[in-house]
Design an enzyme around this catalytic site. Structure first.
Site, PDB file in Angstrom:
ATOM      1  N   SER A   1       0.796  -1.238   0.000  1.00  0.00           N
ATOM      2  CA  SER A   1       0.000   0.000   0.000  1.00  0.00           C
ATOM      3  C   SER A   1       0.826   1.286   0.000  1.00  0.00           C
ATOM      4  O   SER A   1       0.309   2.344  -0.340  1.00  0.00           O
ATOM      5  CB  SER A   1      -0.916   0.038   1.216  1.00  0.00           C
ATOM      6  OG  SER A   1      -2.191  -0.397   0.863  1.00  0.00           O
TER       7      SER A   1
ATOM      8  N   LYS B   1       0.835   3.215  -3.138  1.00  0.00           N
ATOM      9  CA  LYS B   1      -0.297   4.075  -3.501  1.00  0.00           C
ATOM     10  C   LYS B   1       0.151   5.534  -3.581  1.00  0.00           C
ATOM     11  O   LYS B   1      -0.450   6.343  -4.286  1.00  0.00           O
ATOM     12  CB  LYS B   1      -1.439   3.898  -2.491  1.00  0.00           C
ATOM     13  CG  LYS B   1      -2.105   2.519  -2.637  1.00  0.00           C
ATOM     14  CD  LYS B   1      -3.056   2.175  -1.510  1.00  0.00           C
ATOM     15  CE  LYS B   1      -3.675   0.797  -1.782  1.00  0.00           C
ATOM     16  NZ  LYS B   1      -4.248   0.148  -0.614  1.00  0.00           N
TER      17      LYS B   1
ATOM     18  N   TYR C   1      -1.658  -2.901 -11.001  1.00  0.00           N
ATOM     19  CA  TYR C   1      -1.743  -2.586  -9.562  1.00  0.00           C
ATOM     20  C   TYR C   1      -0.975  -3.636  -8.733  1.00  0.00           C
ATOM     21  O   TYR C   1      -0.169  -3.286  -7.864  1.00  0.00           O
ATOM     22  CB  TYR C   1      -3.231  -2.521  -9.172  1.00  0.00           C
ATOM     23  CG  TYR C   1      -3.499  -2.448  -7.686  1.00  0.00           C
ATOM     24  CD1 TYR C   1      -3.491  -1.228  -7.006  1.00  0.00           C
ATOM     25  CD2 TYR C   1      -3.758  -3.603  -6.956  1.00  0.00           C
ATOM     26  CE1 TYR C   1      -3.734  -1.171  -5.647  1.00  0.00           C
ATOM     27  CE2 TYR C   1      -4.009  -3.556  -5.587  1.00  0.00           C
ATOM     28  CZ  TYR C   1      -3.994  -2.335  -4.942  1.00  0.00           C
ATOM     29  OH  TYR C   1      -4.224  -2.283  -3.589  1.00  0.00           O
TER      30      TYR C   1
ATOM     31  N   TYR D   1      -4.812   3.480   7.282  1.00  0.00           N
ATOM     32  CA  TYR D   1      -6.102   2.776   7.236  1.00  0.00           C
ATOM     33  C   TYR D   1      -7.059   3.360   8.284  1.00  0.00           C
ATOM     34  O   TYR D   1      -7.038   4.565   8.515  1.00  0.00           O
ATOM     35  CB  TYR D   1      -5.937   1.261   7.444  1.00  0.00           C
ATOM     36  CG  TYR D   1      -4.768   0.634   6.747  1.00  0.00           C
ATOM     37  CD1 TYR D   1      -4.498   0.910   5.403  1.00  0.00           C
ATOM     38  CD2 TYR D   1      -3.923  -0.240   7.418  1.00  0.00           C
ATOM     39  CE1 TYR D   1      -3.435   0.306   4.749  1.00  0.00           C
ATOM     40  CE2 TYR D   1      -2.852  -0.846   6.772  1.00  0.00           C
ATOM     41  CZ  TYR D   1      -2.617  -0.564   5.440  1.00  0.00           C
ATOM     42  OH  TYR D   1      -1.562  -1.150   4.812  1.00  0.00           O
TER      43      TYR D   1
ATOM     44  N   VAL E   1       0.759  -3.691   3.953  1.00  0.00           N
ATOM     45  CA  VAL E   1       0.590  -4.998   4.617  1.00  0.00           C
ATOM     46  C   VAL E   1       1.860  -5.840   4.653  1.00  0.00           C
ATOM     47  O   VAL E   1       1.903  -6.855   5.343  1.00  0.00           O
ATOM     48  CB  VAL E   1      -0.507  -5.899   4.005  1.00  0.00           C
ATOM     49  CG1 VAL E   1      -1.875  -5.497   4.443  1.00  0.00           C
ATOM     50  CG2 VAL E   1      -0.388  -6.037   2.530  1.00  0.00           C
TER      51      VAL E   1
HETATM   52  N1  LIG Z   1      -2.771  -2.559   2.693  1.00  0.00           N
HETATM   53  C1  LIG Z   1      -2.048  -2.966   1.700  1.00  0.00           C
HETATM   54  O1  LIG Z   1      -0.826  -2.928   1.735  1.00  0.00           O
HETATM   55  C2  LIG Z   1      -2.805  -3.527   0.571  1.00  0.00           C
HETATM   56  C3  LIG Z   1      -1.994  -3.804  -0.669  1.00  0.00           C
HETATM   57  C4  LIG Z   1      -2.312  -5.129  -1.271  1.00  0.00           C
HETATM   58  N2  LIG Z   1      -1.536  -5.317  -2.464  1.00  0.00           N
HETATM   59  C5  LIG Z   1      -3.803  -5.255  -1.558  1.00  0.00           C
HETATM   60  O2  LIG Z   1      -4.259  -4.755  -2.520  1.00  0.00           O
HETATM   61  O3  LIG Z   1      -4.538  -5.836  -0.828  1.00  0.00           O
END
Ligand SMILES: NC(=O)CC[C@H](N)C(=O)O
Length: 299
Positions: A59, A62, A187, A234, A252
């Site tokens: 994430s 992003k 993605y 989050y 994550v």
């Molecule tokens: N919170 C994350 O790091 C989510 C990224 C992960 N690749 C997903 O899309 O679920």
């Protein structure tokens, strides 16, 4: 500075097995227990523990996707499609996206929003789009050996029912343009880009100093920092802002990218997570660094 970082590592190493690694991407369960911290200031880069160990961007990527989407499409286009508000839900939540009055994902740092910003990356082919993100990573991390973790990428791609559901819902709502599977693939690939704590500290430093050296407009860097504060952790973003007050973006894989405006970029890593998906020791290390150096932007 290095002494402070060493102290933080030594204090936390005993708890390295606390919490669970992410398992919805099965390959992430196999990541070894590591603990790293790195900061970049105008004086240089300082690190301790496993700061050079590479893990997947997840994430935290992003932030890069939003940089490219903004640079390619401008503020109005991007934020006509994705909001600027915290969702208060988990990062991969689908429920609010299908309320009748919801016309766009809450923000670019939840999965629905990031799948959409990934779709806005310009390029005449999949490879060209991916290269543009890789080039930006190369410039920010100041190294040419940018790589992707194939194991994590395929593991996510083959288990991505929820992200797939989100993407098809975005398509059905007319927000997502283009081939859904190809956008999802891009993605997942970007999420699998490998970074270290030092890379995260460089990215944090670029944000902290509004550094336009890689071609991203400083107004966009300011917007991204603000969103990191309100949406970057989050559904823990509010509490993190109150307790620590440092714009941050977590992933994550167990990494957290932080930036202290005008002072430094920070990268931490430890793969075991709390129930909201944030690195347990990562959050703790940023908290302790904050206590040592007084980094809260609100004091
Ligand atoms: N919170 C994350 O790091 C989510 C990224 C992960 N690749 C997903 O899309 O679920």
């Amino acid at each position: 500075m290095e002494r402070i970082l060493e102290k933080i590592i030594n204090k936390n190493i005993k708890d390295i097995t606390l919490g669970e690694k992410a398992s919805y991407i099965p390959e992430l369960k196999n990541v070894p227990d590591k603990l790293g911290i790195s900061i970049m200031t105008s004086e240089g880069t300082f690190s301790a523990g496993d700061a050079g160990y590479r893990f997947t961007f997840q994430s935290m990527s992003k932030v890069l996707m939003l940089m490219v989407a903004l640079q390619d499409n401008g503020y109005d286009y991007v934020f006509n499609h994705v909001g600027l508000e915290p969702s208060g839900d988990s990062f991969n939540s689908i429920s609010k996206l299908d309320f009748n009055n919801v016309i766009k994902p809450y923000n670019p740092f939840i999965n629905a929003g990031a799948i959409l910003t990934a779709s806005m990356i310009r390029g005449s082919s999949y490879d060209e789009k991916l290269s543009r993100v890789r080039d930006l990573a190369e410039c920010i991390f100041m190294r040419r050996d940018i790589g992707f973790n194939d194991g994590v990428y395929t593991s996510e791609r083959d288990n991505a029912n929820r992200n797939r559901a989100l993407a098809y819902l975005l398509k059905e709502k007319g927000l997502l343009k283009g081939n859904v599977e190809e956008i999802l693939d891009l993605y997942f690939r970007i999420c699998s880009l490998e970074v270290s704590c030092t890379d995260l500290a460089s990215l944090g430093h670029l944000l902290a100093f509004n550094d336009e050296k890689c071609g991203i407009d400083m107004n966009y860097l300011r917007i991204i920092k603000t969103l990191m504060l309100t949406c970057g952790m989050y559904d823990y973003s509010g509490e993190f802002a109150v307790k620590i007050g440092i714009p941050s973006k977590s992933g994550v894989s167990g990494g957290i990218l932080s930036c202290v405006p005008g002072r430094m970029g920070i990268g931490v890593f430890s793969p075991r997570l709390d129930e909201k998906g944030n690195s347990i020791l990562g959050v703790r290390m940023i908290e302790e660094l904050n206590e040592e150096l007084g980094l809260n932007i609100f004091v």
